[in-house]
Design a protein around this motif. Structure first.
Motif, PDB file in Angstrom:
ATOM      1  N   SER A  20      12.002   1.365  -9.278  1.00  0.00           N
ATOM      2  CA  SER A  20      13.050   1.212 -10.284  1.00  0.00           C
ATOM      3  C   SER A  20      12.539   0.624 -11.595  1.00  0.00           C
ATOM      4  CB  SER A  20      14.147   0.313  -9.721  1.00  0.00           C
ATOM      5  OG  SER A  20      13.546  -0.855  -9.170  1.00  0.00           O
ATOM      6  N   ASP A  21      11.661  -0.365 -11.495  1.00  0.00           N
ATOM      7  CA  ASP A  21      11.338  -1.137 -12.695  1.00  0.00           C
ATOM      8  C   ASP A  21      10.096  -0.605 -13.410  1.00  0.00           C
ATOM      9  OD1 ASP A  21      10.174  -3.900 -10.634  1.00  0.00           O
ATOM     10  OD2 ASP A  21       9.659  -1.773 -10.676  1.00  0.00           O
ATOM     11  N   ALA A  22      10.076   0.699 -13.658  1.00  0.00           N
ATOM     12  CA  ALA A  22       8.900   1.295 -14.264  1.00  0.00           C
ATOM     13  C   ALA A  22       8.653   0.783 -15.678  1.00  0.00           C
ATOM     14  CB  ALA A  22       9.031   2.810 -14.278  1.00  0.00           C
ATOM     15  N   GLN A  23       9.728   0.341 -16.336  1.00  0.00           N
ATOM     16  CA  GLN A  23       9.565  -0.035 -17.739  1.00  0.00           C
ATOM     17  C   GLN A  23       8.620  -1.221 -17.950  1.00  0.00           C
ATOM     18  OE1 GLN A  23      12.735   1.271 -17.122  1.00  0.00           O
ATOM     19  NE2 GLN A  23      13.651   1.906 -19.064  1.00  0.00           N
ATOM     20  N   ASP A  24       8.788  -2.227 -17.160  1.00  0.00           N
ATOM     21  CA  ASP A  24       7.948  -3.390 -17.422  1.00  0.00           C
ATOM     22  C   ASP A  24       6.657  -3.359 -16.616  1.00  0.00           C
ATOM     23  OD1 ASP A  24      10.247  -3.708 -15.659  1.00  0.00           O
ATOM     24  OD2 ASP A  24       9.155  -5.468 -14.953  1.00  0.00           O
ATOM     25  N   ALA A  25       6.348  -2.201 -16.030  1.00  0.00           N
ATOM     26  CA  ALA A  25       5.097  -2.111 -15.284  1.00  0.00           C
ATOM     27  C   ALA A  25       3.926  -2.048 -16.249  1.00  0.00           C
ATOM     28  CB  ALA A  25       5.109  -0.880 -14.405  1.00  0.00           C
ATOM     29  N   PHE A  26       2.872  -2.751 -15.919  1.00  0.00           N
ATOM     30  CA  PHE A  26       1.679  -2.683 -16.753  1.00  0.00           C
ATOM     31  C   PHE A  26       0.898  -1.423 -16.415  1.00  0.00           C
ATOM     32  CE2 PHE A  26      -2.818  -3.687 -17.538  1.00  0.00           C
ATOM     33  CZ  PHE A  26      -2.724  -3.856 -18.906  1.00  0.00           C
ATOM     34  N   LEU A  27       0.859  -1.113 -15.145  1.00  0.00           N
ATOM     35  CA  LEU A  27       0.222   0.130 -14.709  1.00  0.00           C
ATOM     36  C   LEU A  27       1.251   0.963 -13.961  1.00  0.00           C
ATOM     37  CD1 LEU A  27      -2.474   1.792 -14.122  1.00  0.00           C
ATOM     38  CD2 LEU A  27      -2.406   0.680 -11.911  1.00  0.00           C
ATOM     39  N   SER A  28       1.397   2.216 -14.383  1.00  0.00           N
ATOM     40  CA  SER A  28       2.292   3.127 -13.679  1.00  0.00           C
ATOM     41  C   SER A  28       1.510   4.352 -13.278  1.00  0.00           C
ATOM     42  CB  SER A  28       3.439   3.563 -14.590  1.00  0.00           C
ATOM     43  OG  SER A  28       4.461   2.622 -14.541  1.00  0.00           O
ATOM     44  N   VAL A  29       1.496   4.632 -11.994  1.00  0.00           N
ATOM     45  CA  VAL A  29       0.823   5.836 -11.522  1.00  0.00           C
ATOM     46  C   VAL A  29       1.897   6.778 -11.022  1.00  0.00           C
ATOM     47  CG1 VAL A  29      -0.774   6.748  -9.814  1.00  0.00           C
ATOM     48  CG2 VAL A  29      -1.286   4.605 -10.969  1.00  0.00           C
ATOM     49  N   ARG A  30       1.848   8.017 -11.504  1.00  0.00           N
ATOM     50  CA  ARG A  30       2.860   8.979 -11.127  1.00  0.00           C
ATOM     51  C   ARG A  30       2.228  10.222 -10.534  1.00  0.00           C
ATOM     52  NH1 ARG A  30       5.092   5.450 -11.091  1.00  0.00           N
ATOM     53  NH2 ARG A  30       6.900   4.622 -12.170  1.00  0.00           N
ATOM     54  N   ASP A  31       2.544  10.475  -9.281  1.00  0.00           N
ATOM     55  CA  ASP A  31       2.143  11.715  -8.615  1.00  0.00           C
ATOM     56  C   ASP A  31       0.662  12.015  -8.818  1.00  0.00           C
ATOM     57  OD1 ASP A  31       2.723  13.852  -6.989  1.00  0.00           O
ATOM     58  OD2 ASP A  31       3.036  15.219  -8.691  1.00  0.00           O
ATOM     59  N   LEU A  32      -0.165  11.020  -8.593  1.00  0.00           N
ATOM     60  CA  LEU A  32      -1.603  11.187  -8.782  1.00  0.00           C
ATOM     61  C   LEU A  32      -2.178  12.053  -7.664  1.00  0.00           C
ATOM     62  CD1 LEU A  32      -4.143  10.267 -10.404  1.00  0.00           C
ATOM     63  CD2 LEU A  32      -4.372   8.418  -8.742  1.00  0.00           C
ATOM     64  N   HIS A  80     -13.679   8.843 -10.853  1.00  0.00           N
ATOM     65  CA  HIS A  80     -13.784   9.910  -9.855  1.00  0.00           C
ATOM     66  C   HIS A  80     -14.593  11.014 -10.490  1.00  0.00           C
ATOM     67  CE1 HIS A  80     -11.129  11.635 -12.699  1.00  0.00           C
ATOM     68  NE2 HIS A  80     -10.433  10.526 -12.623  1.00  0.00           N
ATOM     69  N   ARG A  81     -15.846  10.788 -10.795  1.00  0.00           N
ATOM     70  CA  ARG A  81     -16.524  11.622 -11.759  1.00  0.00           C
ATOM     71  C   ARG A  81     -17.099  12.923 -11.238  1.00  0.00           C
ATOM     72  NH1 ARG A  81     -18.654  10.616 -16.437  1.00  0.00           N
ATOM     73  NH2 ARG A  81     -20.289  11.938 -15.611  1.00  0.00           N
ATOM     74  N   ALA A  82     -16.965  13.164  -9.959  1.00  0.00           N
ATOM     75  CA  ALA A  82     -17.627  14.342  -9.418  1.00  0.00           C
ATOM     76  C   ALA A  82     -17.212  15.591 -10.182  1.00  0.00           C
ATOM     77  CB  ALA A  82     -17.282  14.484  -7.945  1.00  0.00           C
ATOM     78  N   ALA A  83     -18.173  16.501 -10.367  1.00  0.00           N
ATOM     79  CA  ALA A  83     -17.904  17.708 -11.136  1.00  0.00           C
ATOM     80  C   ALA A  83     -16.884  18.588 -10.412  1.00  0.00           C
ATOM     81  CB  ALA A  83     -19.196  18.487 -11.348  1.00  0.00           C
ATOM     82  N   ASN A  84     -16.799  18.409  -9.074  1.00  0.00           N
ATOM     83  CA  ASN A  84     -15.914  19.284  -8.309  1.00  0.00           C
ATOM     84  C   ASN A  84     -14.519  18.683  -8.121  1.00  0.00           C
ATOM     85  OD1 ASN A  84     -16.674  17.201  -6.715  1.00  0.00           O
ATOM     86  ND2 ASN A  84     -17.256  18.440  -4.944  1.00  0.00           N
ATOM     87  N   ALA A  85     -14.215  17.622  -8.910  1.00  0.00           N
ATOM     88  CA  ALA A  85     -12.922  16.970  -8.730  1.00  0.00           C
ATOM     89  C   ALA A  85     -11.878  17.552  -9.678  1.00  0.00           C
ATOM     90  CB  ALA A  85     -13.055  15.473  -8.968  1.00  0.00           C
ATOM     91  N   THR A  86     -10.670  17.750  -9.168  1.00  0.00           N
ATOM     92  CA  THR A  86      -9.559  18.081 -10.046  1.00  0.00           C
ATOM     93  C   THR A  86      -8.530  16.972  -9.924  1.00  0.00           C
ATOM     94  OG1 THR A  86      -8.838  19.484  -8.246  1.00  0.00           O
ATOM     95  CG2 THR A  86      -9.663  20.602 -10.192  1.00  0.00           C
ATOM     96  N   VAL A  87      -8.094  16.505 -11.080  1.00  0.00           N
ATOM     97  CA  VAL A  87      -7.164  15.383 -11.104  1.00  0.00           C
ATOM     98  C   VAL A  87      -5.895  15.820 -11.798  1.00  0.00           C
ATOM     99  CG1 VAL A  87      -6.877  12.976 -11.747  1.00  0.00           C
ATOM    100  CG2 VAL A  87      -9.158  13.894 -11.370  1.00  0.00           C
ATOM    101  N   SER A  88      -4.761  15.461 -11.212  1.00  0.00           N
ATOM    102  CA  SER A  88      -3.509  15.701 -11.931  1.00  0.00           C
ATOM    103  C   SER A  88      -2.592  14.509 -11.723  1.00  0.00           C
ATOM    104  CB  SER A  88      -2.853  16.995 -11.437  1.00  0.00           C
ATOM    105  OG  SER A  88      -2.462  16.841 -10.094  1.00  0.00           O
ATOM    106  N   GLY A  89      -1.477  14.528 -12.423  1.00  0.00           N
ATOM    107  CA  GLY A  89      -0.572  13.390 -12.372  1.00  0.00           C
ATOM    108  C   GLY A  89      -0.710  12.539 -13.614  1.00  0.00           C
ATOM    109  N   GLU A  90      -0.125  11.373 -13.589  1.00  0.00           N
ATOM    110  CA  GLU A  90      -0.157  10.510 -14.766  1.00  0.00           C
ATOM    111  C   GLU A  90      -0.557   9.098 -14.382  1.00  0.00           C
ATOM    112  OE1 GLU A  90       3.753  10.598 -16.396  1.00  0.00           O
ATOM    113  OE2 GLU A  90       3.840  12.778 -16.213  1.00  0.00           O
ATOM    114  N   VAL A  91      -1.374   8.512 -15.223  1.00  0.00           N
ATOM    115  CA  VAL A  91      -1.705   7.099 -15.063  1.00  0.00           C
ATOM    116  C   VAL A  91      -1.401   6.422 -16.391  1.00  0.00           C
ATOM    117  CG1 VAL A  91      -3.555   5.429 -14.720  1.00  0.00           C
ATOM    118  CG2 VAL A  91      -3.497   7.496 -13.327  1.00  0.00           C
ATOM    119  N   TRP A  92      -0.387   5.575 -16.396  1.00  0.00           N
ATOM    120  CA  TRP A  92      -0.009   4.877 -17.619  1.00  0.00           C
ATOM    121  C   TRP A  92      -0.508   3.451 -17.554  1.00  0.00           C
ATOM    122  CZ3 TRP A  92       2.429   7.326 -21.639  1.00  0.00           C
ATOM    123  CH2 TRP A  92       2.975   8.583 -21.352  1.00  0.00           C
TER     124      TRP A  92
END
Lengths: 362, 449, 336
Positions: A20-32, A80-92
């Motif tokens: 619920s309290d996403a607003q005051d979060a310092f770090l928000s990870v969404r569907d990583l 997660h630097r591997a060349a074969n990595a695919t990353v999606s989602g959001e990190v705020w």
């Protein structure tokens, strides 16, 4: 970026079971999601994880090897630097999105705004450089100061983390430090730029219990002092109970349960969490009876079981009607407040099983 | 998948294969049991060579004079921090390494100096399980050949043939017997540890020494292996020595527990006595440091004793009581006189001058103890040193007294002084040693290394 | 540390003594055991017009009539205090270090060697610089681009480099750059002290062909080392600190990778000084390798013996240096 903008951008993510309290979060990870394309197939190390950490709060991420807990944290750090990595989602991070950001921009945040400490401080520090040199290096990447100033700062940090005779030990090599002192030096290095987010990946697993107690205390004190957000990754529920405000339980690359630490231990809602609690021998109780292990082994991340990833090991997989545990992947559902669980069992069943079958045996 | 039907397999195997030699280990009754292994004055020193001529200039005193016995059918847990010598002890009692001095008796027979040839038949009776389920299995050998190796080495032909016996063993430890021809890398960590256990059990040993058998495993798997070892003990009447750093695991599996610090046993007691009323300050500190999976207990911080600094080097261990450099109760006598491991309560042996939950063993010193504690409360370490030094004369006399005698003579007096001691503490704290956990503990570490 | 150095130096000296004893035994004792008499041995040194008197004289002068250990002692003594050889009417003084006197070519061995050692040394030094730069760079790039075309191509070339013998690559280079397109008019050795420019220019082709062979090995070594190092935890730490990738690779990755390579390099370099026979032959350089071949062909035992000792010295010495340097570059290794 203003608070408003941040909230607006964070908006679509909230339907991915956001707290619920996403607003005051310092770090928000969404569907990583972090997937690795390997010769054996697609490894879904992290497959849709969302969480928030506020300043001054500690999030404990619990899971077994291969649950994706470490990869999640590396994903946040952009490591997660591997060349074969695919990353999606959001990190705020403090209103700034990192997944889509310029890698060099993220690099400049690493070590300054977010820092990380690792499990084995012996292998995590460079064996050929003096401890001081490594701390000075960490400080000077982000601060344009002379070596001398940086060195003073390094001594100050070593002193702060409780290393005796810091002015002398700064010229020691990592192998000349004991395990506990090395982890302290590692923490000094991570905190040298006053990061607002500290990720600790099993920081005490390689240490003896008495040293573990010292290090946990240190992290707690430093957090109080700097008001930073902390992510504590561990397999040890004891450590989580000790230090975390919120807990995220991971299994097979996904979050199976999330909530305030009190509720996770008092009213756990997922059979895997029950399994973890039942597997742990307790030092504070005389458990003459057998432990209650989780049967089987953790899943392969290439062939994650269909439906609920935990169903092959779950003793209650046949309880819900039909084949739902084998065919439908359960999404996180709110239990109450900030407590979420991803399980097909009905709320009544879960409460009944926990209070009648599990809790009495622990 | 073989692990999923593990319980069935074990039960199965119990029915047709295992002959229960002994009922499950009851608690408390262990004292009457026959002694299987007796260790007396065991030491293991690793020489350090130096200089042009490689002369021995010192030794790492990994194990430095320990005595204990293991009784038939029981589990002796050995705990301690890294470097306390517990693993070395395990290797010495199984004769994987030769002791420097002391004796090891197995079933009443001295095996300390047996030659390799004469040890061979003994090896059947004493087996070892190792920590690393990855490193201890040869990756080029099939499971079948790994588990059957003991038969080949000992020249034993089991009934019904080697293959059948190996498959029985695999089933016993909850693995699929059809996996006979697979290689170690095809198994998970927990399964590999099961293979290691099957290999250890091949020759029906009497004593199994397990060095950190579960510490490399995930929590859920760890519980499976712990239960398996439990079951096997019941079925086969095994005797275990389980060496581990995890006090929770040790509490769960052991009947009696030895706590080691710097090559010495500091406390050896029945499980319940040890965990409910530890007598050695180190045991107490060790146990208080284990994080408890119960968030409600957080905040009751006064229970935790934070030890300062690191374990000293086993090359030059501290004089007197080895724990005195980190002990909040240490007085002058602790620096000068080594406490003996004495049975202070039935089934509880402790090596300490100022044990917890008991009359002080060096009562003359408690005067110093209270003084020192008050001082440390008020001003800190520096004064503690000083006050200890000023009363050095008193202490010298004290040091001369034999601790055991002193205890008897003055036990009444000691109780009185302990009461004083408690009143000297902060009133709200239940545990007298809560004061050791001062907020500036971290920075205080600078004073001892 | 001092005790360690003394012990190692002492060990190195003992090793050299053993090498000299074994070599001496092979050249002077084994023929005896094989049935050759002192007279027959002496005959080899007289040449065509042998007569009984001269043979007897040589036999006596060279000590062939003495027991073998006296002969060996004389040889060792010669190394430190010099020796006198009477040959025919003349007496020749061979001053220390006297590695013997070649009766085939009627010269003292040592001055011959002192002329040739700089050639071999120059060849090895130049080639080493080239192969270190190229080999290590290629290895690092390959490791960072693992599986990419750059990696595949350079590893293919490296495989070729390892497989192709020097007399093949050397000849090709010779043919191309001296005969086909005569960019180089000569590859004769010019001493460094005389003209450094000429020195380098004339040695360039031998350097390149020798370095090609070694670059290949070093590229493969570096690549393997880099791949391992870059997956270490401390590399992750370096990145977590926010260091630039180039800093991570060079300062943290390469630094650790180079340590084992330095060890191998020391041994390779020491060995190469006495054994670059093929390169020296292909490019007609008067180094000690080529010299030893000539001596073996002529059955000129004192020279063979001397070259063996000198080569052994370089190997033992460079090993010693590597061991000492190792303590400096890897702080975990501290000798006490």
């Amino acid at each position: 970026m203003s608070k408003l903008e941040k909230a607006a951008l964070g908006e679509p993510a909230t339907d991915v079971a956001a707290p619920s309290d996403a607003q005051d979060a310092f770090l928000s990870v969404r569907d990583l999601r972090i997937h690795f394309n390997t010769d054996d197939g697609l490894v879904k190390s992290v497959d849709g994880v969302s969480f928030d950490v506020r300043r001054g709060q500690t999030l404990g991420i619990v899971g077994e090897s291969g649950s994706g807990k470490s990869v999640t944290s590396l994903g946040v750090m952009g490591l997660h630097r591997a060349a074969n990595a695919t990353v999606s989602g959001e990190v705020w991070l403090d209103g700034q999105e990192l997944i889509g950001a310029d890698p060099d921009e993220v690099r400049r945040l690493r070590g300054r705004k977010m820092a990380m400490i690792f499990q084995d401080p012996l292998s995590a520090m460079h064996p050929y450089y003096k401890v001081g040199t490594q701390i000075v290096e960490a400080y000077r990447v982000h601060n344009k100061v002379s070596k001398k100033v940086a060195r003073t700062r390094a001594i100050e940090m070593l002193d702060r983390v409780g290393i005796p005779e810091p002015a002398k030990r700064i010229d020691g090599y990592p192998h000349e430090f004991s395990g506990g002192m090395r982890q302290r030096a590692m923490i000094a290095m991570a905190l040298v730029n006053n990061p607002e987010l500290l990720i600790a990946d099993e920081p005490t697993t390689a240490l003896d219990v008495t040293v573990q107690a010292q290090i946990l205390d240190l992290i707690r004190d430093l957090q109080k002092e700097f008001g930073s957000a902390v992510i504590m990754i561990t397999h040890d529920l004891g450590v989580v109970a000790e230090i975390a405000d919120d807990v995220l339980v991971m299994y097979g690359g996904r979050c199976v349960e999330r909530g305030p630490v009190g509720e996770i231990f008092d009213q756990p809602q997922h059979p895997y969490t029950w399994g973890l609690l039942g597997s742990m021998p307790r030092i504070d109780r005389d458990t003459a009876d057998r432990l209650i292990p989780v049967k089987g082994s953790p899943p392969s991340l290439i062939n994650v079981p269909s439906g609920c990833a935990f169903h092959p090991r779950c003793p209650y997989a046949d309880l819900p009607k039909g084949n739902v545990t084998r065919t439908v992947r359960p999404e996180l559902e709110q239990v109450e407040g900030g407590h979420w669980s991803a399980c097909h069992l009905s709320a009544e069943d879960r409460t009944r099983i926990w209070t009648e079958e599990i809790a009495p045996k622990l | 998948m073989s692990e999923t039907n593990k319980t069935d397999a074990v039960e199965d195997a119990a029915g047709k294969a295992a002959i229960p030699q002994q009922a499950s280990a009851p608690e408390g009754g262990s004292a009457e049991r026959e002694v299987l292994l007796r260790v007396t004055g065991l030491t293991k020193h690793f020489p350090i060579k130096k200089g042009l001529l490689q002369r021995q200039v010192g030794a790492v005193k990994a194990v430095d004079g320990i005595d204990f016995e293991v009784r038939k059918g029981e589990t002796l847990g050995v705990v301690g921090e890294s470097g306390c010598g517990k693993s070395t002890m395990g290797r010495v009692i199984t004769r994987l390494q030769d002791p420097t001095s002391g004796t090891i008796e197995f079933e009443g027979r001295d095996i300390t100096r047996l030659s390799t040839g004469k040890m061979r038949p003994m090896r059947r009776d004493v087996q070892m399980i190792f920590q690393d389920p990855y490193g201890s299995l040869n990756p080029r050998h099939t499971i079948g050949s790994i588990v059957s190796a003991p038969f080949r080495l000992q020249g034993v032909e089991p009934e019904g043939g080697v293959k059948k016996e190996v498959q029985r063993l695999l089933e016993l430890v909850g693995l699929n017997p059809e996996h006979y021809n697979r290689y170690p890398h095809e198994f998970s960590g927990g399964q590999r540890q099961r293979i290691g256990i099957a290999r250890a059990l091949a020759l029906k040993p009497k004593l199994v020494v397990a060095d950190e058998p579960v510490s490399a495993l995930d929590v859920s798997i760890q519980a499976q292996v712990v239960n398996l070892m439990d079951d096997l003990q019941e079925e086969l009447g095994l005797t275990y020595v389980i060496i581990a750093h995890d006090l929770s695991v040790v509490r769960h599996v052991s009947d009696r527990i030895a706590v080691m610090y710097l090559g010495k046993i500091v406390e050896l007691a029945d499980r319940n006595s040890l965990y409910e009323a530890p007598m050695h300050p180190y045991t107490k500190a060790l146990m208080s440091a284990v994080p408890v999976p119960d968030p409600k207990r957080r905040g009751t911080k006064s229970e935790r004793i934070l030890l300062r600094g690191d374990v000293p080097s086993p090359i030059a261990p501290p004089s007197g009581c080895r724990f005195h450099t980190r002990c909040w109760k240490a007085t002058e006598i602790c620096k000068t006189t080594e406490p003996q491991l004495l049975e202070l309560k039935p089934g509880q042996r402790v090596a300490c001058h100022h044990p917890e939950n008991f009359a002080d063993q060096a009562p003359q010193d408690t005067v110093l103890l209270t003084a020192a504690k008050e001082a440390s409360e008020l001003v800190g370490e520096a004064v503690l040193e000083e006050s200890a030094e000023t009363s050095a004369a008193v202490a010298a006399e004290v040091a001369a007294a034999e601790p055991a005698e002193a205890a008897e003579e003055a036990s009444v007096e000691a109780e009185v002084s302990e009461a004083e001691l408690e009143t000297a503490e902060e009133p709200e704290s239940e545990e007298p040693e809560a004061t050791a956990e001062a907020p500036e503990t971290d920075s205080q570490e600078s004073t001892d290394k | 540390m001092a005790a360690y150095i003394i012990r190692r130096v002492f060990g190195a000296l003992v090793l050299l003594l053993v090498v000299s004893a074994v070599t001496f035994a092979i050249f002077f004792l084994v023929p005896r055991l094989g049935g050759q008499t002192a007279t027959q041995l002496a005959t080899q040194y007289v040449g065509k017009d042998a007569n009984p008197e001269s043979i007897a004289a040589i036999k006596k002068n060279l000590g062939f009539d003495q027991p073998i250990y006296i002969q060996y002692w004389d040889y060792i003594k010669g190394l430190f205090v010099g020796a006198d050889y009477k040959f025919g009417p003349d007496a020749t003084h061979c001053s220390a270090p006297c590695f013997g006197y070649s009766f085939k070519s009627h010269v003292e061995v040592w001055p011959q060697l002192t002329q040739r050692i700089p050639v071999s040394f120059s060849l090895a030094v130049g080639a080493a610089v080239i192969w270190l730069i190229f080999g290590v760079t290629t290895g690092v790039i390959s490791a960072l681009r693992k599986g990419k075309p750059v990696d595949r191509i350079s590893m293919f070339i490296a495989l070729a480099g390892v497989s192709l013998p020097i007399f093949f690559t050397g000849q090709i280079i010779n043919v191309l750059f001296i005969y086909q397109w005569p960019i180089w008019d000569s590859t004769d050795y010019v001493p460094f002290t005389q003209n450094p420019g000429e020195w380098a220019w004339h040695l360039f082709l031998p350097w390149v062909s020798l370095a090609f062979l070694f670059s290949a090995t070093y590229a493969r070594l570096t690549r393997a080392g880099m791949l391992e190092t870059m997956s270490e935890d401390y590399i992750r730490t370096a990145r977590a600190k926010g260091l630039r990738e180039s800093t991570v690779v060079v300062k943290h990755g390469l630094r650790a990778t180079l340590t084992p390579i330095v060890t191998i390099f020391g041994i390779d370099f020491g060995t190469l000084i006495g054994t670059a026979v093929l390169t020296e032959t292909v490019f007609s350089l008067q180094g000690i390798g080529a010299y030893s071949i000539q001596a073996i062909r002529d059955n000129d035992l004192p020279i063979v013996m001397a070259v063996t000792l000198v080569a052994a010295f370089f190997i033992v010495f460079s090993n010693l240096v590597v061991d000492l340097v190792y303590a400096a570059i890897d702080p975990r290794v501290r000798y006490s």
